[in-house]
Design an enzyme around this catalytic site. Structure first.
Site, PDB file in Angstrom:
ATOM      1  CD  GLU A   1      -2.959  -1.322   2.216  1.00 30.77           C
ATOM      2  OE1 GLU A   1      -2.702  -0.789   3.305  1.00 30.77           O
ATOM      3  OE2 GLU A   1      -4.018  -1.922   1.979  1.00 30.77           O
TER       4      GLU A   1
ATOM      5  CG  ASP B   1      -7.828  -5.736   4.867  1.00 29.90           C
ATOM      6  OD1 ASP B   1      -7.451  -6.034   6.002  1.00 29.90           O
ATOM      7  OD2 ASP B   1      -7.897  -4.558   4.453  1.00 29.90           O
TER       8      ASP B   1
ATOM      9  CD  GLU C   1     -10.077  -1.513   7.828  1.00 27.54           C
ATOM     10  OE1 GLU C   1      -9.174  -2.061   8.484  1.00 27.54           O
ATOM     11  OE2 GLU C   1      -9.931  -1.124   6.658  1.00 27.54           O
TER      12      GLU C   1
HETATM   13  C1  GCU Z   1      -6.270  -2.311   5.491  1.00 26.15           C
HETATM   14  C2  GCU Z   1      -6.709  -1.058   6.179  1.00 26.15           C
HETATM   15  C3  GCU Z   1      -5.594  -0.074   6.297  1.00 26.15           C
HETATM   16  C4  GCU Z   1      -4.372  -0.746   6.925  1.00 26.15           C
HETATM   17  C5  GCU Z   1      -4.030  -2.011   6.196  1.00 26.15           C
HETATM   18  C6  GCU Z   1      -2.942  -2.817   6.902  1.00 26.15           C
HETATM   19  O1  GCU Z   1      -5.984  -2.060   4.152  1.00 26.15           O
HETATM   20  O2  GCU Z   1      -7.789  -0.487   5.485  1.00 26.15           O
HETATM   21  O3  GCU Z   1      -6.034   0.995   7.094  1.00 26.15           O
HETATM   22  O4  GCU Z   1      -3.297   0.112   6.913  1.00 26.15           O
HETATM   23  O5  GCU Z   1      -5.141  -2.840   6.118  1.00 26.15           O
HETATM   24  O6  GCU Z   1      -3.293  -3.725   7.638  1.00 26.15           O
HETATM   25  O7  GCU Z   1      -1.773  -2.538   6.718  1.00 26.15           O
END
Ligand code: GCU
Length: 650
Positions: free
Chosen positions: A265, A344, A372
């Protein structure tokens, strides 16, 4: 017994009660028993029975002592004719023994003649705070951080101590205090200016047997050390980490280690420099090894720029594809941290095939306590129910995940749901999720029902009507949420980024790789051996089960299969009718929770009654929204009406 007069939401499950006791005790402790264990025992017994419980000349005693024959963090409780003995295998063991005693007494399960022994299933029971240096909490639904403010550590020591007590009472022994998405300002926690304050925090947690960990920025050598690169194979980079690590251990001798989110990410990592995950993790591992530290290396790595037009890439396959070939290449003090599901933290997923697949590498199971995708601590969602399923999920013909805990998997970690709200968790009943995580990390053989029962009794007392109705609501809450959410494991039909409320096509044409590919006749991605091949990442026994529509667990049908809406389920209903029915039922369940909650009005503390009721009413609105949006989505696609003639919007 009802609720103590002194009830405060802030006390969570360490609540005062006014239980009766037969006779008073005196407190005996041997010199090696730590102060906190003694203090917690003294205060805890007073909390349950009133201050009269202690009398100097009492005939019976509560004795605390260390017994090195017991497992280090384990304990033994004995209720004999001379009184109560708490033996612990170590200083931590004795503290856990005290909390174990208070729990047993609090739920009324410690009569004379009882002997109870307990020891944790895993060595590391870890909380991950997703707190940002600016004081906000990523995916936090209970206010701001209790650790950070204005780009630095800024905390109230009393509040941190109370958090440490809550965590110790459920057996947590490591806490990573900052978010895995490390910003430049939280990267600065490693600097000489910031470390004294980190050490202060470690000092507060230490007496409670909790060691600190830090999420670190992969590019720290560049950001903080002025180097040109963060390449793990560059000698200057390794030297920088070695020196930095030494500095940390000087300030915090029992520092647990580094937590790393790399190559995920938009975060940098070894892959972006042409190196492997093992190259990156091992370099850090060598730095902490001389001090007994570990590296928690996250496996949540996938291509978040996948085009929806690309039907070859399948996001759930990513972690296994990347890490499995590197099995055996990691240093002994690297722990690969794997989310429970391959997607996730969805409401319904199979377990990650990576869990248990790495035969020569240590693994941590990562769960998410913060809600979440599961209702933002507005909707009620008892995660213990889901986690029991995670632990019961098969790994092969003979083993379920639970069997690997304490063996291949020696760490259980979870993302905290705590913020600076007075009640810690926003929704007061969400306190149960923090409680359950600790209890399950300690003993994954406990059932959701047992833990929920404990939590209710410790929090609200043992009055049967309260226990029975609240158990009903809590045990049904996950099922209700699942019913009005995305159907049969398809997941992701949420508002983008926010992850609360329905948006069936929200992620459908975006680059996050989470597609349901619904058209007017069918829905789902074929992840079987005939499709993307995801099922082949599992043990062959499971591949076969998941590959077939008939043997695939029905609640996961749309995780693994692409099916027409006319597909007939075991209930005899079509897939479409199942979607309609469950969405109506989910709303009815929430209505039932509200009705049940109302009947407890006189028996629950006023503030909690009102605040939970407000959230339940908001949940009802949410559930109706989900029902209408999801049902309408499928109705518009298929043009098929509800067999029962209920209102579905055009
Ligand atoms: C999900 C989540 C993020 C988080 C990521 C992770 O994508 O939405 O907020 O940073 O997981 O676990 O690294």
């Amino acid at each position: 017994m009802g609720i103590g007069q002194e009830y405060r939401e802030y006390n969570a499950w360490l609540q005062p009660h006014s239980y009766r006791f037969k006779e008073p005790f005196r407190l005996n402790t041997s010199p090696e028993v730590p102060m906190v264990a003694r203090d917690e025992c003294k205060a805890g017994m007073e909390r349950l029975f009133g201050s009269g419980i202690w009398q100097e000349d009492a005939k019976k005693s509560v004795t605390l002592h260390i017994n090195s024959q017991l497992p280090a963090e384990g304990y033994r409780l004995t209720n004999g004719s001379n009184g109560i003995a708490v033996e612990g295998g170590s200083q931590n063991g004795i503290l856990y023994g005290v909390f174990g005693l208070l729990r047993a007494l609090g739920i009324g399960q410690f009569d004379e003649g009882t002997v109870a022994e307990s020891a944790p299933a895993v060595e590391r029971r870890v909380i991950n705070q997703w707190d940002r240096a600016d004081g906000t909490v990523e995916r936090g639904y209970a206010g701001n951080s209790i650790f950070f403010k204005d780009d630095r550590l800024d905390f109230n020591p009393e509040r941190i101590r109370d958090y440490a007590r809550l965590l110790a009472s459920i057996g947590i022994n490591v806490i990573a205090i900052n978010n895995v998405n490390v910003t430049e300002s939280s990267a600065r926690l490693l600097t000489a200016e910031a470390l004294p304050k980190v050490a202060e925090l470690a000092d507060i947690f230490r007496p409670y047997g909790i060691r600190l960990a830090l999420s670190v920025h992969f590019e720290s050598p560049v950001l903080l050390g002025g180097l040109q690169t963060s390449d793990p194979l560059d000698k200057r980079v390794a030297a920088w980490w070695n020196a930095k690590t030494q500095e940390i251990y000087q300030a915090i001798p029992d520092f647990s280690g580094y937590l790393m989110k790399a190559d995920s990410e938009f975060r940098g990592g070894p892959a972006s420099l042409g190196r492997t995950q093992a190259d990156g993790a091992n370099m850090l591992a060598r730095a902490v090894a001389p001090f007994g530290g570990v590296v928690y290396w996250r496996c949540f790595i996938y291509n978040c720029m996948q085009d929806w037009r690309d039907t070859d890439t399948d996001r759930p396959k990513a972690a296994y594809d990347l890490f499995k070939p590197q099995d055996g290449l990691f240093e002994k003090n690297v722990i690969l941290q794997v989310k429970n599901g391959p997607s996730d933290f969805q409401v319904r997923e199979p377990n990650s095939p990576l869990l248990g697949a790495m035969k020569h590498t240590r693994e941590a199971l990562e769960l998410q306590i913060t809600q979440e995708y599961t209702g933002h601590q507005i909707d009620l969602y008892n995660l213990a129910v889901q986690w029991e399923e995670v632990f019961s999920f098969p790994v092969n013909r003979n083993q379920v995940l639970r069997d690997l805990i304490g063996n291949e998997i020696d760490t259980v970690a979870a993302v905290s749901n705590v913020g600076d709200d007075e009640n810690w968790t926003g929704h007061t009943l969400a306190q149960a999720n923090l409680y359950s995580f600790g209890r399950l990390a300690w003993n994954p053989r406990l059932t959701a029902r047992e833990i929920t029962d404990e939590w209710i009794k410790l929090t609200f007392g043992t009055e049967p009507e309260v226990v029975e109705k609240l158990t009903d609501i809590m045990m049904s809450s996950r099922g209700a949420y699942e019913k009005y959410n995305a159907p049969l494991g398809i997941g992701w039909m949420v508002n983008i980024n926010l992850h609360y409320g329905p948006s069936p096509d929200g992620y459908e044409f975006m680059k996050w790789g989470t597609y349901h590919r619904a058209n007017r006749v069918a829905i789902g991605v074929d992840r079987t051996s005939r499709g993307t091949g995801f099922t082949k990442q599992y043990d062959p026994y499971l591949t076969e089960i998941f590959d077939s529509r008939e043997t695939c667990p029905e609640e996961l049908l749309l995780y693994f299969h692409r099916l027409p809406y006319t597909y007939v389920l075991k209930s005899g209903k079509t897939l479409l009718q199942h979607i309609y029915d469950t969405h109506f039922e989910g709303v009815q369940e929430v209505e039932r929770f509200i009705a049940l909650w109302e009947t407890l009005k006189a028996k629950l503390p006023g503030t909690t009654f009102v605040s939970v009721k407000q959230r339940l009413l908001k949940q009802l609105e949410n559930a109706e929204e989900w029902r209408d949006v999801i049902n309408t989505f499928f109705y518009r696609l298929t043009g098929t009406t509800d067999e029962k003639g209920r209102k579905i919007y055009e």
